[in-house]
Design a protein around this motif. Structure first.
Motif, PDB file in Angstrom:
ATOM      1  N   ALA A 151      -7.825 -11.184  10.583  1.00  0.00           N
ATOM      2  CA  ALA A 151      -8.260 -11.120   9.173  1.00  0.00           C
ATOM      3  C   ALA A 151      -8.836  -9.753   8.791  1.00  0.00           C
ATOM      4  CB  ALA A 151      -9.276 -12.234   8.886  1.00  0.00           C
ATOM      5  N   LEU A 152      -8.071  -8.714   9.066  1.00  0.00           N
ATOM      6  CA  LEU A 152      -8.498  -7.349   8.736  1.00  0.00           C
ATOM      7  C   LEU A 152      -7.640  -6.814   7.588  1.00  0.00           C
ATOM      8  CD1 LEU A 152      -8.555  -5.953  12.393  1.00  0.00           C
ATOM      9  CD2 LEU A 152     -10.464  -6.971  11.111  1.00  0.00           C
ATOM     10  N   ALA A 153      -8.249  -5.969   6.769  1.00  0.00           N
ATOM     11  CA  ALA A 153      -7.467  -5.299   5.724  1.00  0.00           C
ATOM     12  C   ALA A 153      -6.677  -4.162   6.358  1.00  0.00           C
ATOM     13  CB  ALA A 153      -8.400  -4.751   4.652  1.00  0.00           C
ATOM     14  N   VAL A 154      -5.504  -3.889   5.799  1.00  0.00           N
ATOM     15  CA  VAL A 154      -4.717  -2.732   6.247  1.00  0.00           C
ATOM     16  C   VAL A 154      -4.595  -1.752   5.085  1.00  0.00           C
ATOM     17  CG1 VAL A 154      -2.471  -1.919   7.076  1.00  0.00           C
ATOM     18  CG2 VAL A 154      -3.437  -4.057   7.966  1.00  0.00           C
ATOM     19  N   ILE A 155      -5.114  -0.549   5.322  1.00  0.00           N
ATOM     20  CA  ILE A 155      -5.064   0.512   4.315  1.00  0.00           C
ATOM     21  C   ILE A 155      -4.149   1.595   4.877  1.00  0.00           C
ATOM     22  CG2 ILE A 155      -6.427   2.239   3.064  1.00  0.00           C
ATOM     23  CD1 ILE A 155      -8.882   0.330   3.490  1.00  0.00           C
ATOM     24  N   GLU A 156      -2.964   1.727   4.300  1.00  0.00           N
ATOM     25  CA  GLU A 156      -2.031   2.740   4.809  1.00  0.00           C
ATOM     26  C   GLU A 156      -2.429   4.114   4.268  1.00  0.00           C
ATOM     27  OE1 GLU A 156       2.294   1.743   4.502  1.00  0.00           O
ATOM     28  OE2 GLU A 156       1.508  -0.096   3.629  1.00  0.00           O
ATOM     29  N   ASP A 157      -2.644   5.060   5.181  1.00  0.00           N
ATOM     30  CA  ASP A 157      -2.812   6.442   4.748  1.00  0.00           C
ATOM     31  C   ASP A 157      -1.409   7.050   4.686  1.00  0.00           C
ATOM     32  OD1 ASP A 157      -3.161   9.125   4.374  1.00  0.00           O
ATOM     33  OD2 ASP A 157      -4.937   9.284   5.661  1.00  0.00           O
ATOM     34  N   ALA A 158      -0.833   6.946   3.483  1.00  0.00           N
ATOM     35  CA  ALA A 158       0.532   7.429   3.262  1.00  0.00           C
ATOM     36  C   ALA A 158       0.504   8.763   2.516  1.00  0.00           C
ATOM     37  CB  ALA A 158       1.323   6.384   2.485  1.00  0.00           C
ATOM     38  N   ALA A 159      -0.607   9.488   2.663  1.00  0.00           N
ATOM     39  CA  ALA A 159      -0.787  10.747   1.920  1.00  0.00           C
ATOM     40  C   ALA A 159       0.392  11.695   2.118  1.00  0.00           C
ATOM     41  CB  ALA A 159      -2.089  11.424   2.354  1.00  0.00           C
ATOM     42  N   GLN A 160       0.957  11.693   3.329  1.00  0.00           N
ATOM     43  CA  GLN A 160       2.041  12.642   3.635  1.00  0.00           C
ATOM     44  C   GLN A 160       3.413  11.983   3.572  1.00  0.00           C
ATOM     45  OE1 GLN A 160       1.213  14.412   7.476  1.00  0.00           O
ATOM     46  NE2 GLN A 160      -0.858  15.036   6.908  1.00  0.00           N
ATOM     47  N   ALA A 161       3.507  10.742   3.101  1.00  0.00           N
ATOM     48  CA  ALA A 161       4.702   9.959   3.423  1.00  0.00           C
ATOM     49  C   ALA A 161       5.358   9.255   2.237  1.00  0.00           C
ATOM     50  CB  ALA A 161       4.347   8.944   4.501  1.00  0.00           C
ATOM     51  N   ILE A 162       5.292   9.820   1.040  1.00  0.00           N
ATOM     52  CA  ILE A 162       5.885   9.086  -0.090  1.00  0.00           C
ATOM     53  C   ILE A 162       7.411   8.955   0.083  1.00  0.00           C
ATOM     54  CG2 ILE A 162       6.095  11.140  -1.614  1.00  0.00           C
ATOM     55  CD1 ILE A 162       5.196   9.082  -3.896  1.00  0.00           C
ATOM     56  N   GLY A 163       7.887   7.718   0.061  1.00  0.00           N
ATOM     57  CA  GLY A 163       9.328   7.471   0.210  1.00  0.00           C
ATOM     58  C   GLY A 163       9.771   7.246   1.647  1.00  0.00           C
ATOM     59  N   ALA A 164       8.874   7.429   2.623  1.00  0.00           N
ATOM     60  CA  ALA A 164       9.242   7.159   4.022  1.00  0.00           C
ATOM     61  C   ALA A 164       9.497   5.663   4.178  1.00  0.00           C
ATOM     62  CB  ALA A 164       8.125   7.605   4.957  1.00  0.00           C
ATOM     63  N   GLU A 165      10.346   5.304   5.122  1.00  0.00           N
ATOM     64  CA  GLU A 165      10.746   3.896   5.256  1.00  0.00           C
ATOM     65  C   GLU A 165      10.543   3.392   6.673  1.00  0.00           C
ATOM     66  OE1 GLU A 165      14.643   4.380   3.628  1.00  0.00           O
ATOM     67  OE2 GLU A 165      13.979   3.738   1.638  1.00  0.00           O
ATOM     68  N   TYR A 166      10.334   2.074   6.750  1.00  0.00           N
ATOM     69  CA  TYR A 166      10.076   1.435   8.039  1.00  0.00           C
ATOM     70  C   TYR A 166      10.880   0.146   8.096  1.00  0.00           C
ATOM     71  CZ  TYR A 166       7.497  -1.090  11.683  1.00  0.00           C
ATOM     72  OH  TYR A 166       7.155  -1.786  12.807  1.00  0.00           O
ATOM     73  N   ALA A 167      11.566  -0.077   9.199  1.00  0.00           N
ATOM     74  CA  ALA A 167      12.364  -1.293   9.352  1.00  0.00           C
ATOM     75  C   ALA A 167      11.461  -2.376   9.920  1.00  0.00           C
ATOM     76  CB  ALA A 167      13.525  -1.030  10.293  1.00  0.00           C
ATOM     77  N   SER A 168      11.020  -3.297   9.064  1.00  0.00           N
ATOM     78  CA  SER A 168      10.087  -4.333   9.502  1.00  0.00           C
ATOM     79  C   SER A 168      10.824  -5.591   9.907  1.00  0.00           C
ATOM     80  CB  SER A 168       9.103  -4.653   8.370  1.00  0.00           C
ATOM     81  OG  SER A 168       8.306  -5.763   8.747  1.00  0.00           O
ATOM     82  N   GLY A 169      10.367  -6.181  11.015  1.00  0.00           N
ATOM     83  CA  GLY A 169      10.936  -7.459  11.424  1.00  0.00           C
ATOM     84  C   GLY A 169      10.093  -8.628  10.952  1.00  0.00           C
ATOM     85  N   ILE A 170       8.933  -8.373  10.340  1.00  0.00           N
ATOM     86  CA  ILE A 170       8.053  -9.486   9.975  1.00  0.00           C
ATOM     87  C   ILE A 170       7.775  -9.601   8.480  1.00  0.00           C
ATOM     88  CG2 ILE A 170       6.916  -9.559  12.228  1.00  0.00           C
ATOM     89  CD1 ILE A 170       4.472  -8.250  10.853  1.00  0.00           C
ATOM     90  N   LEU A 171       8.031  -8.541   7.744  1.00  0.00           N
ATOM     91  CA  LEU A 171       7.789  -8.633   6.297  1.00  0.00           C
ATOM     92  C   LEU A 171       9.063  -9.166   5.654  1.00  0.00           C
ATOM     93  CD1 LEU A 171       5.876  -5.294   5.773  1.00  0.00           C
ATOM     94  CD2 LEU A 171       4.923  -7.579   5.547  1.00  0.00           C
ATOM     95  N   SER A 172       8.961 -10.315   5.026  1.00  0.00           N
ATOM     96  CA  SER A 172      10.181 -10.988   4.593  1.00  0.00           C
ATOM     97  C   SER A 172      10.757 -10.408   3.299  1.00  0.00           C
ATOM     98  CB  SER A 172       9.909 -12.475   4.420  1.00  0.00           C
ATOM     99  OG  SER A 172       8.846 -12.624   3.509  1.00  0.00           O
ATOM    100  N   SER A 173       9.878  -9.771   2.503  1.00  0.00           N
ATOM    101  CA  SER A 173      10.333  -9.340   1.184  1.00  0.00           C
ATOM    102  C   SER A 173      11.494  -8.345   1.281  1.00  0.00           C
ATOM    103  CB  SER A 173       9.172  -8.725   0.418  1.00  0.00           C
ATOM    104  OG  SER A 173       8.573  -7.732   1.208  1.00  0.00           O
ATOM    105  N   SER A 174      11.380  -7.417   2.207  1.00  0.00           N
ATOM    106  CA  SER A 174      12.408  -6.391   2.324  1.00  0.00           C
ATOM    107  C   SER A 174      12.362  -5.867   3.745  1.00  0.00           C
ATOM    108  CB  SER A 174      12.097  -5.279   1.328  1.00  0.00           C
ATOM    109  OG  SER A 174      12.749  -4.110   1.695  1.00  0.00           O
TER     110      SER A 174
END
Ligand SMILES: Cc1ncc(COP(=O)(O)O)c(C=O)c1O
Length: 400
Positions: A151-174
């Motif tokens: 039960a932890l929050a996840v805050i992505e530091d995407a400061a350097q990464a706009i548009g970068a992509e990750y192939a997720s096996g657990i996020l169902s949306s995409s």
């Protein structure tokens, strides 16, 4: 020949005709803070990042700080992150009164090693901040799994990464997820040197959670809602309309610029490989994980998106690792080539964090990276001639 690390004047030349009327429109409106220009940018950036809400803020540092504030994180709390990042990641945690708890990085991606996270979770842990360093996503699935379990929050530091992509096996949306869309908050910087950079400071938080979006909006204006009524304390974290106008124009070019950065990176990769420097262990080019590890997800995604190609890394920086880093940097400087070391001192060894109790040897992979990494020019306007000169100069250094 001169090859700067980044050439913003070259970029400006290509968009001047679009930028000037956009700025003129803001000047004519005399509406400088938040307002329709900022709201328009928020909508576009959120959509670009596969998110429902965007909250424009004053900087990437403030995007992190306001996200932590929105979670009510403060004294007595712990937040897990990496020591191999720009200072703001841990600085934001410290400013809330919480304690930054570091975990080491993976040697090949320089991102948080997910295998080391769970052992650092205590009853005081409130959040994890993975950093998508240099423009490549951290390995989010195992991090998200730990966060869900504890039960932890996840805050992505995407400061350097706009548009970068990750192939997720657990996020169902995409299956192919954009940086910033996977955690509870995605934090971006519009510092001028970023792939989407303004004409000054700026940042944005994206989220898919309407309650968090609302809280962020209130915190951005000193916690005021309705006006002049404060049920909690926020700050002045507002984005201004001039930055939004510039960023809206630039967003229209971002995919082209990113494609050019990727082309330049592939060219460097190939040139260093064929020079023999990679096999000899003298140059290690950046590793691109999605390309190598996630072909199954990639194939699915490509069929879903009618053949468009998914990429992970957006190469805000092209960072090589070399055992003779400092000598190479000096040699290239002499040749008129700009390079930079991101980052020479990992955060656990910074004087201001001495009280956290870490010492030399606490995070060996980060410490090794700090002694070996060097960013080479990768900006979209880099000409083939300039890039050839960089590669020739690097090769020359190692054979001389
Ligand atoms: C990884 C990382 N986090 C946070 C920030 C802070 O962003 P800003 O400079 O917009 O405050 C930066 C900016 O360099 C960054 O690279």
């Amino acid at each position: 020949m001169k090859v700067p690390l980044l050439d913003l004047k070259a970029q400006y030349e290509t968009i001047r005709e679009e930028i000037l009327p956009a700025l003129q429109a803001v000047l004519d409106s005399q509406h400088f803070i938040l307002g329709p220009e900022v709201a328009g940018l928020e909508e576009k950036v959120a959509a670009y990042c596969q998110c429902s809400y965007g909250i424009g803020v004053s900087s990437g540092s403030d995007a992190l700080l306001i996200s932590l504030m929105a979670e009510d994180i403060g004294p007595g709390d712990e937040v897990i992150t990496t020591p191999y990042t720009f200072f703001a990641t841990a600085g934001a945690i410290f400013r809330t009164g919480a304690r930054p708890v570091f975990v080491d990085i993976q040697a090949d991606t320089y991102n948080m090693d997910p295998d080391l996270v769970e052992e650092k979770v205590t009853s005081r842990t409130r959040a994890i901040i993975p950093v998508h360093l240099y423009g490549q996503c951290a390995d989010m699935d195992p991090i998200l799994e730990i966060a869900r379990k504890r039960a932890l929050a996840v805050i992505e530091d995407a400061a350097q990464a706009i548009g970068a992509e990750y192939a997720s096996g657990i996020l169902s949306s995409s299956k192919i997820c954009r940086a910033g869309s996977m955690g509870d908050y995605g934090c971006f910087s519009f510092f001028p040197s970023k792939n989407l950079g303004g004409f000054g400071d700026g940042g944005m938080v994206v989220t898919n959670d309407p309650d968090r979006a609302e809280r962020l909006k209130i915190l951005r204006v000193h916690g005021s809602k309705p006006k002049y009524c404060h049920s909690f304390v926020g700050g002045n974290f507002r984005l201004d309309a001039i930055q939004a106008a510039v960023l809206s124009v630039k967003l229209g070019h971002l995919d082209t610029w990113t494609a050019k950065r990727r082309e330049n990176a592939a060219w460097y990769d190939e040139a260093f490989k064929s020079s023999g420097l990679v096999d000899e262990g003298l140059i290690t080019p950046p590793k691109s994980v999605l390309k190598e590890a996630c072909s199954e997800h990639r194939a699915d995604y490509q069929s879903e998106t009618a053949g468009s190609i998914a990429h992970d890394h957006i190469y805000n920086q092209y960072v090589i690792s070399t055992p003779r880093r400092d000598e190479l940097k000096a040699y290239l400087l002499d040749k008129g080539i700009g390079t930079e070391i991101y980052y020479p001192v990992p955060l656990h060894l910074q004087e201001c964090f001495a009280d956290l109790g870490y010492s030399s040897g606490s995070f060996p992979v980060s410490e090794e990276a700090a002694g070996r990494t060097l960013a080479l020019p990768i900006y979209p306007e880099l000409t083939p001639k300039q890039q050839g000169y960089v590669v020739d100069s690097v090769c020359e250094f190692f054979v001389k």
